[in-house]
Design a protein around this motif. Structure first.
Motif: not given
Length: 213
Positions: A114-115, A120-121
């Motif tokens: 999730h990190e 990336k986002l």
């Protein structure tokens, strides 16, 4: 306490206590028209502050923000690359990679999925902002170059000719094409454009629901 007569028999004689008193009520001893002529003033929406925004001057004045953003993009790329290498070494369990990492003195650790997605986002968002900034700066540079040519032509005694927006756009596309061709990114750019065009065409095609409704 004297109860006022009711205007209608269906109305209550007094105001119900179940109804909360409004917080925007008029204080005792004041009238509602006392502050009618006074109103709050927000300078952001004041007529004095209105006017056209000089985008070129704004980008020059706040150029340090984009420089800082470029540094953040480099840090994000470095973090993602280190996390990817650490995750690959951890998953494969390659002892050679671990020995090489000890020699270099690196202490990168694998990040949770999730990190990694959040990084990336964030990287994509900042990269898109920088790309939009660079494109706007390039458009401004081309406009300035055209304006300088016109000034030189007028000084030489020629009749001024102001290019249309379509002609300026064509020059921008031509220069963009040349830059992509020099950097070797032309094929990827054209493939992306074809994919976007095909996606728009698919969305424009009629679906089964269009015939059933």
């Amino acid at each position: 306490m004297e109860i006022q007569p009711r205007a209608n028999k269906n109305r209550p004689a007094q105001q119900s206590t179940k109804r909360a008193v409004s917080t925007l009520r008029v204080a005792p001893g004041l009238s509602a028209s006392a502050g009618a002529g006074k109103s709050g003033r927000d300078p952001r929406f004041d007529a004095v502050s209105k006017g056209a925004v000089d985008e070129h001057a704004w980008r020059q004045k706040y150029g340090f923000v984009f420089d800082k953003q470029r540094e953040e993009v480099r840090q994000l790329k470095s973090t993602l690359a280190s996390a990817k290498a650490a995750a690959k070494a951890q998953h494969a369990g390659a002892p050679g990679a671990k020995r090489k990492r000890r020699k270099r003195g690196a202490s990168a650790a694998a990040l949770p999925p999730h990190e990694v997605e959040a990084l990336k986002l964030e990287l994509s968002r900042k990269s898109n902002q920088l790309m939009a900034h660079d494109q706007a700066a390039e458009r401004q540079r081309l406009k300035s170059a055209v304006r300088k040519k016109e000034v030189v032509a007028v000084a030489a005694g020629k009749r001024p000719y102001y290019k249309k927006a379509r002609e300026i756009r064509e020059e921008q596309l031509t220069e963009q094409f040349q830059q992509l061709e020099k950097s070797g990114r032309l094929d990827n750019y054209m493939a992306k454009k074809r994919k976007q065009r095909a996606s728009k065409q698919r969305k424009a095609l009629p679906t089964y629901s269009d015939y059933t409704t």
